[in-house]
Design an enzyme around this catalytic site. Structure first.
Site, mmCIF file in Angstrom:
data_model
loop_
_atom_site.group_PDB
_atom_site.id
_atom_site.type_symbol
_atom_site.label_atom_id
_atom_site.label_comp_id
_atom_site.label_asym_id
_atom_site.label_seq_id
_atom_site.Cartn_x
_atom_site.Cartn_y
_atom_site.Cartn_z
ATOM 1 N N THR A 275 -7.775 -8.183 -8.892
ATOM 2 C CA THR A 275 -6.749 -7.869 -9.884
ATOM 3 C C THR A 275 -5.656 -7.064 -9.169
ATOM 4 O O THR A 275 -5.951 -6.297 -8.239
ATOM 5 C CB THR A 275 -7.326 -7.050 -11.062
ATOM 6 O OG1 THR A 275 -8.088 -5.979 -10.535
ATOM 7 C CG2 THR A 275 -8.192 -7.907 -11.958
ATOM 8 N N LEU B 191 -6.788 0.571 -4.337
ATOM 9 C CA LEU B 191 -7.768 0.708 -3.254
ATOM 10 C C LEU B 191 -7.061 0.869 -1.908
ATOM 11 O O LEU B 191 -7.507 1.636 -1.047
ATOM 12 C CB LEU B 191 -8.722 -0.486 -3.256
ATOM 13 C CG LEU B 191 -9.723 -0.435 -4.417
ATOM 14 C CD1 LEU B 191 -10.473 -1.741 -4.556
ATOM 15 C CD2 LEU B 191 -10.727 0.702 -4.239
ATOM 16 N N VAL C 49 -3.320 -4.525 -9.828
ATOM 17 C CA VAL C 49 -3.169 -3.059 -9.810
ATOM 18 C C VAL C 49 -4.297 -2.431 -8.988
ATOM 19 O O VAL C 49 -4.070 -1.552 -8.145
ATOM 20 C CB VAL C 49 -3.154 -2.501 -11.256
ATOM 21 C CG1 VAL C 49 -3.074 -0.982 -11.231
ATOM 22 C CG2 VAL C 49 -1.987 -3.076 -12.047
ATOM 23 N N CYS C 50 -5.513 -2.905 -9.209
ATOM 24 C CA CYS C 50 -6.674 -2.365 -8.486
ATOM 25 C C CYS C 50 -6.512 -2.551 -6.980
ATOM 26 O O CYS C 50 -6.878 -1.672 -6.194
ATOM 27 C CB CYS C 50 -7.958 -3.074 -8.922
ATOM 28 S SG CYS C 50 -8.308 -2.912 -10.664
ATOM 29 N N THR C 51 -5.966 -3.675 -6.586
ATOM 30 C CA THR C 51 -5.788 -3.949 -5.154
ATOM 31 C C THR C 51 -4.871 -2.888 -4.534
ATOM 32 O O THR C 51 -5.160 -2.358 -3.457
ATOM 33 C CB THR C 51 -5.199 -5.370 -4.970
ATOM 34 O OG1 THR C 51 -6.099 -6.295 -5.568
ATOM 35 C CG2 THR C 51 -4.997 -5.718 -3.507
#
Ligand code: BEZ
Length: 211
Positions: A42, A49, A44-46
């Site tokens: 996804t 992290l 935003v998560c990328t």
């Protein structure tokens, strides 16, 4: 059940991108940041992290170990890690929990009852070396977190654990701080040799004591 500030952070053992990990063993004597993601692959998560990987030296400097969580399985994480390195210009340098049965997500109440598709939200837990929960923040899935803010709160917690001070609005490490209201002026004079400005009986400002 929801975790509150001051609760003991529940221990767990989970599969991660760095192998099997026990929370308490991983943290040792360190502070910890446990943060969850709605799902793998996804956007935003990328970015989140990648940012945490870039900020790892800042977490290390504060004796903080970071630990991510996404409920997708470990095989999925392994594929996603390659995308993070490719698009964010940095390799994942901390463990990412695979939690397909939601055991850790449920333990930390990371899935709100009204969540669509049982997705975890963007939860953040700061855990101190005594295993106590010291900060809980929950962001919606569509909003990427500001990890500078999380570092700022850790700076404040570490400072206020050591000195009888509180940190004012928008404080950043190095700024003036507030003398604890429980201290008398006489006690404050002894504890803060650089002195303090008294704006009100309850509002006394002093330079950051460890600077
Ligand atoms: C994201 O990481 O981009 C995302 C994940 C779940 C819902 C919305 C956005």
């Amino acid at each position: 059940m929801a975790l509150h500030l001051g609760d003991v952070a529940p221990d767990f053992t989970a599969e991660t991108t760095d192998g099997k990990l026990n929370l308490y063993e991983y943290l040792g004597e360190s502070w910890g940041v446990l943060f969850s993601h709605p799902a793998d692959f996804t956007p935003v998560c990328t970015t989140e992290l990648g940012m945490v990987a870039r900020l790892k030296p800042e977490f290390d400097r504060r004796n903080v170990k970071v630990l991510g969580l996404s409920v997708d399985p470990i095989e999925s994480h392994r594929g996603w890690v390659g995308d993070i390195e490719e698009t964010q210009g940095t390799a994942l340098n901390f463990p990412l929990i695979a939690d397909p049965d939601h055991s850790v997500a449920d333990l930390y109440d990371m899935v709100p009852p009204a969540a669509e598709n049982n997705l975890t939200v963007r939860s953040v837990f700061v855990i101190d070396p005594g295993r106590k929960v010291r900060l809980v923040i929950t962001y919606p899935a569509s909003t990427g977190r500001n990890f500078d803010e999380i570092l700022r709160v850790i700076d404040s917690l570490q400072l206020t654990d050591e000195y009888r001070v509180a940190t004012p609005v928008n404080w950043r490490d190095g700024d003036d701080v507030i003398v604890a209201t429980a201290l008398s002026d006489e006690e404050a004079e002894q504890r803060f040799p650089k002195g303090f400005r008294k704006l009100k009986d309850y509002l006394r400002i002093t330079p950051q004591p460890n600077r």
